[in-house]
Structures are given as C-alpha cells and as structure tokens.
Write a protein that holds these residues in place. Structure first.
Motif, PDB file in Angstrom:
ATOM      1  N   VAL A  45       0.801  -1.240   0.000  1.00  0.00           N
ATOM      2  CA  VAL A  45       0.000   0.000   0.000  1.00  0.00           C
ATOM      3  C   VAL A  45       0.831   1.285   0.000  1.00  0.00           C
ATOM      4  O   VAL A  45       0.284   2.358  -0.250  1.00  0.00           O
ATOM      5  CB  VAL A  45      -1.032   0.038   1.158  1.00  0.00           C
ATOM      6  CG1 VAL A  45      -1.902  -1.207   1.155  1.00  0.00           C
ATOM      7  CG2 VAL A  45      -0.400   0.255   2.511  1.00  0.00           C
ATOM      8  N   ILE A  46       2.123   1.196   0.276  1.00  0.00           N
ATOM      9  CA  ILE A  46       2.970   2.393   0.344  1.00  0.00           C
ATOM     10  C   ILE A  46       3.775   2.533  -0.944  1.00  0.00           C
ATOM     11  O   ILE A  46       4.367   1.565  -1.426  1.00  0.00           O
ATOM     12  CB  ILE A  46       3.909   2.317   1.570  1.00  0.00           C
ATOM     13  CG1 ILE A  46       3.080   2.293   2.866  1.00  0.00           C
ATOM     14  CG2 ILE A  46       4.918   3.466   1.578  1.00  0.00           C
ATOM     15  CD1 ILE A  46       2.281   3.556   3.154  1.00  0.00           C
ATOM     16  N   ALA A  47       3.807   3.746  -1.479  1.00  0.00           N
ATOM     17  CA  ALA A  47       4.542   4.022  -2.716  1.00  0.00           C
ATOM     18  C   ALA A  47       6.033   3.780  -2.506  1.00  0.00           C
ATOM     19  O   ALA A  47       6.562   4.006  -1.416  1.00  0.00           O
ATOM     20  CB  ALA A  47       4.334   5.472  -3.137  1.00  0.00           C
ATOM     21  N   GLU A  92      -0.951   5.469  -3.738  1.00  0.00           N
ATOM     22  CA  GLU A  92       0.092   4.931  -2.866  1.00  0.00           C
ATOM     23  C   GLU A  92       0.911   6.052  -2.227  1.00  0.00           C
ATOM     24  O   GLU A  92       1.394   5.904  -1.099  1.00  0.00           O
ATOM     25  CB  GLU A  92       0.976   3.902  -3.598  1.00  0.00           C
ATOM     26  CG  GLU A  92       1.654   4.361  -4.868  1.00  0.00           C
ATOM     27  CD  GLU A  92       0.843   4.098  -6.128  1.00  0.00           C
ATOM     28  OE1 GLU A  92      -0.394   4.291  -6.115  1.00  0.00           O
ATOM     29  OE2 GLU A  92       1.458   3.718  -7.153  1.00  0.00           O
ATOM     30  N   GLN A  93       1.063   7.178  -2.939  1.00  0.00           N
ATOM     31  CA  GLN A  93       1.736   8.336  -2.337  1.00  0.00           C
ATOM     32  C   GLN A  93       0.822   8.968  -1.272  1.00  0.00           C
ATOM     33  O   GLN A  93       1.296   9.411  -0.221  1.00  0.00           O
ATOM     34  CB  GLN A  93       2.090   9.372  -3.415  1.00  0.00           C
ATOM     35  CG  GLN A  93       3.288   8.979  -4.290  1.00  0.00           C
ATOM     36  CD  GLN A  93       2.935   8.034  -5.427  1.00  0.00           C
ATOM     37  OE1 GLN A  93       1.761   7.819  -5.728  1.00  0.00           O
ATOM     38  NE2 GLN A  93       3.942   7.457  -6.065  1.00  0.00           N
ATOM     39  N   ALA A 134       0.949   7.027   2.005  1.00  0.00           N
ATOM     40  CA  ALA A 134       2.212   7.224   2.730  1.00  0.00           C
ATOM     41  C   ALA A 134       2.156   8.512   3.557  1.00  0.00           C
ATOM     42  O   ALA A 134       2.630   8.542   4.695  1.00  0.00           O
ATOM     43  CB  ALA A 134       3.387   7.254   1.751  1.00  0.00           C
ATOM     44  N   ASN A 174       1.625  11.751  -7.763  1.00  0.00           N
ATOM     45  CA  ASN A 174       2.805  10.885  -7.839  1.00  0.00           C
ATOM     46  C   ASN A 174       4.094  11.698  -7.763  1.00  0.00           C
ATOM     47  O   ASN A 174       5.175  11.109  -7.699  1.00  0.00           O
ATOM     48  CB  ASN A 174       2.755  10.017  -9.109  1.00  0.00           C
ATOM     49  CG  ASN A 174       2.651  10.827 -10.397  1.00  0.00           C
ATOM     50  OD1 ASN A 174       2.156  11.955 -10.397  1.00  0.00           O
ATOM     51  ND2 ASN A 174       3.103  10.251 -11.488  1.00  0.00           N
ATOM     52  N   ARG A 175       4.024  13.018  -7.756  1.00  0.00           N
ATOM     53  CA  ARG A 175       5.179  13.876  -7.469  1.00  0.00           C
ATOM     54  C   ARG A 175       5.076  14.472  -6.071  1.00  0.00           C
ATOM     55  O   ARG A 175       5.779  15.416  -5.737  1.00  0.00           O
ATOM     56  CB  ARG A 175       5.299  14.996  -8.519  1.00  0.00           C
ATOM     57  CG  ARG A 175       5.483  14.521  -9.957  1.00  0.00           C
ATOM     58  CD  ARG A 175       6.792  13.791 -10.168  1.00  0.00           C
ATOM     59  NE  ARG A 175       7.946  14.601  -9.819  1.00  0.00           N
ATOM     60  CZ  ARG A 175       8.573  15.425 -10.662  1.00  0.00           C
ATOM     61  NH1 ARG A 175       8.158  15.552 -11.910  1.00  0.00           N
ATOM     62  NH2 ARG A 175       9.629  16.109 -10.265  1.00  0.00           N
ATOM     63  N   ARG A 176       4.131  13.951  -5.280  1.00  0.00           N
ATOM     64  CA  ARG A 176       3.963  14.325  -3.862  1.00  0.00           C
ATOM     65  C   ARG A 176       3.448  15.752  -3.681  1.00  0.00           C
ATOM     66  O   ARG A 176       3.653  16.352  -2.623  1.00  0.00           O
ATOM     67  CB  ARG A 176       5.284  14.144  -3.076  1.00  0.00           C
ATOM     68  CG  ARG A 176       5.988  12.808  -3.322  1.00  0.00           C
ATOM     69  CD  ARG A 176       5.577  11.721  -2.403  1.00  0.00           C
ATOM     70  NE  ARG A 176       6.320  10.483  -2.701  1.00  0.00           N
ATOM     71  CZ  ARG A 176       6.206   9.369  -2.006  1.00  0.00           C
ATOM     72  NH1 ARG A 176       5.402   9.296  -0.974  1.00  0.00           N
ATOM     73  NH2 ARG A 176       6.883   8.277  -2.346  1.00  0.00           N
TER      74      ARG A 176
END
Lengths: 200, 200
Positions: free
Chosen positions: A93-95, B53-54, B57, B73-75
C-alpha cells in the motif's frame, strides 16, 4: 546440478533482471532488516506489469501469501509466490520512495530512492517506462489498525529469510534495496540484499 | 450569486471535467448506493496525477478524511477533501474494474467498466494517457480485518451524501459511476450520480 550464483543487490541500489517462464527469482534478506521494493513487467510488453491494486482485488487481502499469484494490470498471473521463509509481512500500500518524499522528510539534497533505482535498473537493460507502478515492498512491515491507520515499523524478518517468485510468463523483475534511512522500515541502516535465479 | 448547475454522471458511464485552482467539484451519491471511481490529473501535465500509494504514505491511513490533501505521484497536493457528508468510508486499495475483471467474474461478453469509462471520459476532452492510475473509489466500502483480509460490501452512504474536493492546482477530474453489478459494492444495481462545479 550446476551451482546457483548468488548475486548482490547493493545497498541503496536497484537491479533489473530477466526471469523466464518456469524460472524463479529468490530474494534474500541477508541481514533481515532490509526492505526490497519489487516490480515485474511482461518481457517485451512493458505496458503490462504487476498491478498491486489488481492483486489485492483478487487476493481479497492487503498482502500476498505463499501460493498467491502476482497479477498484472491486465489481470494475468505473471509470477507466483512459491516460498516465503519470513513472517510473511510484505507491504503493497505504500509508494516506492522518491526524491520528493525525502524532501518532505526534511532532506535538502538528493537522496537515493527506490523510484530512481527502478528506472536505473531498467535502463541497464535498455528499457524504460514513462511511469512508476506501485511496488510490492518485500519484508516491509506496515501495520494497520481497525481504523485503517498505518505505521512504518522495522522488518520482522530474520537474517537469511527469503521469498521465491516463480515466473509464469517471461518477465523482467526489478528490485531496489530501499535507501530509506529516516523512517524505521530498514532499522535506519540500509544494507545490501542478495538474489538468485533458479532454473525451471 | 449564480445558481450552480447540477450535472448527471450517467449510470455505468464516465466523465472528465476541468476544475481550476480554487474551484471545487462536489460529487453526489444521489441514491446513496453508488460507488464513484475518481482520478485527477494536473492540467496540461497528464504524467502527474493523484497517486493513491503516495497519498497513503503521507496520510498514514488507508483512506482519506476531511481536511486531507490528495497528493500526486510527485507528492504535490493537487486537491483537498474539504467536505464529506458520508460515513467517510472511501476505498483506495482496489483497482478500478476492467473488462478482464468481469471475465474473471464469469462474464463472457463485454461489460461496462471504470477503466474504459476513465479513458472515454478523457477522450471527450481530447486527452489520453497510456496507463490507468489507481483510483480513489468514493463511497466504496471495502472493510479490512486484523489479518488484512478484505470484503466487497455495500456502500454505507445515504441518498444525497456528497464529497467536495477543492482543486489546489488546475486539474482534470475524472469520474466513473461504477458498473459493478456482480459484487455487492453498488448493491448490485448501478445507478447515476451527480456532480457540481463550485466557484472559488
């Protein structure tokens, strides 16, 4: 029977390797404390890869157990988890970590990371993809609670624990020895791991 | 104050819509039983999109709560969940359904699905992407247990429940009224939902 070569996955680095149908890759947590982020692509068709969200839908579980197939984003069984000597706690589940993640954790200069390791590993084989799929984070211990809260905890494995993944279709496997040294997942000391390719 | 238009997201169909920074999109579970798969891309940069997934986290949680940002996906924070009148159970671990999934569930002919709805919605805006990111499955009730086992359960929402997502960056939002009629997530009766674009 020929001796099986044991290869080093260096600390903080990534590696991609072809695994043909019937062959297996054994990924060894040499020190017991190290997370290995894992991806796999269909050889010759990089648009099809292990999809962790597709896996969870078929598993109806947050993580894989021995005997589970690893399914692609086209819902095909690409590999099977045939052996697991660890306590069986792997995260999906974690990137994979990336440089931006380390920036959010306080780093002000470039930090090695699993995302870049993934792409560097593929490049060594002349391959590239324009995205980074979610990874199966082998040996990564992310406990959840009844409210769905997550923790980043040290790995539960002992030195030498391993998983063996059999290829059901020719594939390109990618591994990264996670360089995370701020959170506790690698006991704050990223180290090397090892892998072997086992014949069919 | 101008009246806010309420748009229909037809049963079993998808829709993409631009939401500019400061504006919000309100997604309404008109009948209370309907799951809406959701994605969002940075406008003009389709390689950057909400990465579930990001998000997990940074949230350290399996699902979003009011006040949480939705990270790319670049947070980067692309949107914020600013209102949620539902019981707050949204799924981020199950893949959007696709035709292959329905094949595994026993269908022998084409079945409407969220993956194709996502791409069809983007195409109506002249956009395309060569992959399908993981979705935030609004109102989708996937209970987990202490062992990490998952269930596909009916939505907990009541008719008219909604979530409001504010854009922090100009974005393209994509929705699919999930056509799943085999599992119980839509009470086996896929229906329409609605959405509104709220001014800054």
């Amino acid at each position: 029977m020929p001796e099986i070569a044991r290869h080093t996955l260096p600390a903080r680095r990534g590696k991609a390797v072809a695994v043909n149908a019937g062959e297996s890759i054994r990924i060894i947590n040499t020190h017991g404390t190290q997370v290995v982020d894992f991806w796999a692509y269909v050889a010759g068709h990089m648009g099809e890869f292990i999809g962790v969200e597709q896996c969870r839908a078929t598993w109806t579980r947050l993580y894989p157990k021995t005997g589970d197939a690893l399914y692609t984003n086209r819902r095909r069984a690409l590999m099977t988890l045939v052996e697991d000597t660890s306590p069986g706690r792997h995260d999906t589940v974690i990137a994979p970590c990336d440089n931006e993640r380390y920036g959010l954790l306080g780093c002000t200069t470039y930090h090695d990371n699993c995302k870049d390791n993934h792409h560097a590993g593929l490049l060594e084989l002349g391959l590239s993809v324009p995205f980074t799929p979610g990874s199966i984070n082998l040996f990564m211990n992310i406990p959840w609670d009844a409210e769905g809260n997550l923790q980043f905890a040290p790995a539960l494995s002992k030195p030498g624990d391993y998983v063996t993944l059999r290829a059901e279709i020719d594939c390109i496997a990618v591994m990264s020895a996670c360089p995370q040294d701020i959170l506790k997942i690698n006991s704050q000391k990223p180290v090397e791991a090892h892998y072997e390719i086992l014949p069919a």
